[in-house]
Write an enzyme that holds these catalytic residues in place. Structure first.
Site, PDB file in Angstrom:
ATOM      1  N   HIS A   7      34.571  -9.206  28.149  1.00  0.00           N
ATOM      2  CA  HIS A   7      33.988  -8.782  29.383  1.00  0.00           C
ATOM      3  C   HIS A   7      34.785  -8.906  30.575  1.00  0.00           C
ATOM      4  O   HIS A   7      35.002 -10.056  31.077  1.00  0.00           O
ATOM      5  CB  HIS A   7      32.566  -9.823  29.408  1.00  0.00           C
ATOM      6  N   HIS A  37      35.192  -4.423  39.550  1.00  0.00           N
ATOM      7  CA  HIS A  37      33.995  -4.441  39.258  1.00  0.00           C
ATOM      8  C   HIS A  37      32.944  -4.349  40.700  1.00  0.00           C
ATOM      9  O   HIS A  37      32.103  -3.596  40.783  1.00  0.00           O
ATOM     10  CB  HIS A  37      33.320  -5.757  38.556  1.00  0.00           C
TER      11      HIS A  37
END
Length: 271
Positions: free
Chosen positions: A43, A85
């Site tokens: 991730h 992100h």
């Protein structure tokens, strides 16, 4: 996702002339069928040890033998695909503004690693091209398309298609998004690339059931938060669960029928 309005999902009849194109768009692209299960993705790279979405985190995943990397992309001011992100730069880089306010060259020069430790100082925000050229020959990618600037986000699948062709990574990439409209666009523009709908208990508005969102998006696979994975998964569904950091939770998801796991600590699972 409060950015979704009820008028954003026009369900229209398909004309006879468009039947062939509609069939092609609705064909399912399988999620890396040649790779043994369970699939495992780091991730934002190995983000518990290295700064998320940076080359050190991605290189660490490769070093640890993790077969896949999940990362996030947004458009820079000059139309390049930047790997980042958050909507704002402040948490990671300590500066105001967003990815779309800066050129790719400016983003690469920013400090994106020091917050995780001085050994990572000098790690900039990478471009997707940089990541694919460095690791695309050995790593699978789940590329999450962010939705903060929605109209610009709809351009990302088209840009991505050209980049995948140029880097020879077309068969090593899946795309995903929280926004069903972006997933639907990806399916239209990139029919050979598996596309997934991401969701948790709060990501869809109350008027849009998950089943309707999946049908509208034409998603090839689903990406639920791990706490939404029940005891068993319906036959034919492909689920990639996030974010799972304990071996016990990973085993529960796999035993329920999940095809794979996304984890901040992938090297600690399935050992």
């Amino acid at each position: 996702m409060d950015f979704i309005s009820a008028t954003a999902y026009p369900f229209r009849r398909t004309s006879r002339k468009g039947i062939k194109c509609s069939i092609l768009r609705n064909m399912k692209a399988r999620l890396f069928p040649e790779i043994s299960r369970p699939l495992l993705f780091a991730h934002r790279g190995c983000s518990h040890r290295a700064p998320e979405n940076t080359m050190p985190a991605f290189e660490l995943a490769e070093k640890e033998g993790i077969p896949g990397i999940e990362l996030d992309v947004q458009l820079s001011a000059d139309g390049e695909l930047a790997v980042f992100h958050d909507e704002k730069l402040e948490r990671i880089c300590g500066v105001p503004g967003s990815i779309g306010d800066f050129s790719m060259k400016e983003l690469q020069a920013m400090e994106a690693g020091a917050w995780k430790g001085t050994q990572y100082s000098g790690s900039g925000i990478p471009s997707l091209r940089q990541v694919l050229e460095a690791l695309g020959g050995t790593i699978l990618f789940d590329i999450e398309i962010k939705y903060y600037r929605f109209r610009e986000s709809l351009e990302i699948p088209r840009l991505l298609g050209g980049l995948l062709e140029e880097t020879g990574t077309l068969g090593r990439v899946a795309v995903s998004s929280f926004d069903p409209r972006i997933v639907r666009t990806a399916k239209r523009v990139l029919p050979r690339v598996p596309a997934g709908l991401i969701y948790n208990r709060k990501s869809l508005p109350s008027w849009l059931p998950l089943s309707a969102a999946c049908r509208y998006s034409r998603a090839d696979f689903r990406k639920p938060a791990a706490d939404m994975v029940g005891k068993s998964i319906h036959h034919g569904e492909t689920l990639l669960c996030w974010t799972v950091d304990s071996p016990g939770e990973a085993r529960r998801c796999i035993d329920a029928g999940a095809a794979g796991i996304i984890s901040n600590r992938p090297e600690d699972l399935f050992t």
